[in-house]
Design a protein around this motif. Structure first.
Motif, mmCIF file in Angstrom:
data_model
loop_
_atom_site.group_PDB
_atom_site.id
_atom_site.type_symbol
_atom_site.label_atom_id
_atom_site.label_comp_id
_atom_site.label_asym_id
_atom_site.label_seq_id
_atom_site.Cartn_x
_atom_site.Cartn_y
_atom_site.Cartn_z
ATOM 1 N N ARG A 65 1.225 -1.279 -0.199
ATOM 2 C CA ARG A 65 -0.140 -0.213 -0.141
ATOM 3 C C ARG A 65 0.641 1.224 0.539
ATOM 4 O O ARG A 65 0.930 2.595 -0.736
ATOM 5 N N ILE A 66 1.819 0.710 0.839
ATOM 6 C CA ILE A 66 2.911 2.335 0.271
ATOM 7 C C ILE A 66 3.549 2.389 -0.663
ATOM 8 O O ILE A 66 3.333 3.971 -1.494
ATOM 9 N N SER A 67 4.124 1.714 -0.883
ATOM 10 C CA SER A 67 4.681 1.732 -2.735
ATOM 11 C C SER A 67 3.705 2.070 -3.349
ATOM 12 O O SER A 67 3.253 2.997 -4.564
ATOM 13 N N ASN A 119 0.939 3.890 -3.142
ATOM 14 C CA ASN A 119 0.635 5.181 -2.246
ATOM 15 C C ASN A 119 1.713 6.762 -3.268
ATOM 16 O O ASN A 119 1.653 7.595 -3.750
ATOM 17 N N ILE A 120 2.889 5.323 -2.540
ATOM 18 C CA ILE A 120 3.966 6.910 -3.389
ATOM 19 C C ILE A 120 4.178 6.911 -4.936
ATOM 20 O O ILE A 120 4.263 8.018 -5.268
#
Lengths: 255, 255
Positions: free
Chosen positions: B243-245, B247-248
């Motif tokens: 999820r962070i990837s 979002n980045i």
């Protein structure tokens, strides 16, 4: 030590400039993108090419600083020569060179590089691996000229090191980006966060991250967490807030 | 300037010691937990109490450094007096004091505090709000003795500042914790990450976090992302990585 750089991106730029300053001779820069090869060669005062078969065969060391997907292709397209070939990638094994050449290795600097920003190489840990002890010794000499922290590390462990670096650097930087965006939307200048960002980094030199943790998640202060969730309008970011908070609390419970 | 501290946790400890060093007189420490009140009073060389009705009425300033949930209760339980009451909480409004006393304010230092670690107050931004200009001037004098960066800020904006701080500090620190855990499981010492952590923080003094970003997610290097997901055994952490990837990458596309 005569060096050819295969790649002209962030890492290639910072590493080649540091090596050049340390007295190594950068013979040539190769990049598939001519403009990038030319830009880096201009900084180094050397020649460049965007044709793999025009890569000079006369260097002692060929440093491959490329995206993982490009690395395999470029290795396959290189003409064999007598130099040592080494890549700088965290998540590619040493064996990517097997069959393409005799003398090869890995020289992985654990750092984030941007073309436009200088970094102090002395403190950067370099992780080495090579096809033989002789090649490792040569890489150790090169890395040791740049840095005070040079260590051997297997491909298997290096994968995990690279994974950890994504959390400690890229994901951390993304947390900064999300924080700044929240402030920007409210007309608060992002630079008010800098002393907090600096202290958060400085703190883990003294305390483990688990001990250093503060804030609503580690206390599981549901009152604050719910207020914060209500302030976040972007559903993806709200979801990240919820999941990271839960993970902080769960990690604490494990200790 | 005579000060009573209501609370004896991380923030109360660091702030009271800094104020004492700056020449202010800490009269008394109150905490519901006697051991904590006693420990902090010992460091300050002052008296302490765990009974709200034994709080001295003679101070110029009462600083409430408490969890949000405790703050309302403690304010309700305090006997009125002539001093200025101020809290230090990011996500509590100024109005939490309304009805309980006449003179009140907020003095919010944007920093992460731990009992065991000294911080340099000079660089910490302090955000002020008060029931009148006179009270704000008094808080400005107090904060200005400690720090070079003192600004007025409304309760409404302070909420967002606190939310941003959770990302920039607590969530960042959690990324450090996850990175260290990955290394620890493979027998690699966590301190190899420190130069990377430091540079990631230093970089955003020069480049915006969006410009500073590097790594597989911002390039959307699916090859590396998939390899990393396969290395992560904890499903919650794997989910965060994914999820962070994403979002980045999405944030980059928005710019």
């Amino acid at each position: 030590m005569r060096v050819v750089f295969i790649g002209a991106g962030n890492l290639a730029t910072r590493l080649s400039l540091a090596m050049s300053r340390a007295g190594m001779e950068i013979l040539q820069v190769y990049s598939r993108t001519a403009a990038r090869a030319e830009a880096l060669a201009g900084k180094l005062g050397c020649v460049w090419t965007d044709a793999l078969d025009a890569v000079s065969p006369d260097a002692d060391l060929y440093l491959f600083a490329l995206k993982d997907t490009a690395l395999r292709e470029v290795i396959a397209g290189m003409r064999p020569n007598g130099g040592l070939w080494a890549h700088t990638a965290g998540s590619m094994p040493l064996s990517v060179f097997a069959g393409a050449t005799e003398r090869y290795g890995v020289m992985y600097p654990l750092q984030t590089f941007s073309v436009e920003r200088e970094v102090d190489f002395k403190r950067i840990p370099f992780f080495l691996e090579a096809s033989s002890a002789r090649e490792e010794a040569l890489l150790k000499k090169v890395a040791g000229t740049l840095s005070d922290d040079v260590r051997p590390l297997s491909s298997e462990k290096r994968k995990y090191l690279h994974l950890a670096a994504v959390f400690a650097c890229n994901f951390t930087n993304h947390m900064y980006a999300l924080a700044e965006r929240i402030l920007r939307e409210r007309g608060i200048p992002g630079e008010v966060l800098l002393p907090l960002i600096d202290e958060t980094a400085a703190k883990v030199h003294e305390l483990s991250p688990e001990r250093a943790q503060t804030g609503p998640a580690v206390r599981y202060d549901r009152n604050v967490i719910d207020k914060h969730l209500a302030l976040l309008r972007d559903p993806d970011v709200r979801d990240l807030y919820e999941r990271i908070s839960a993970n902080i609390y769960n990690l604490k419970s494990e200790i």
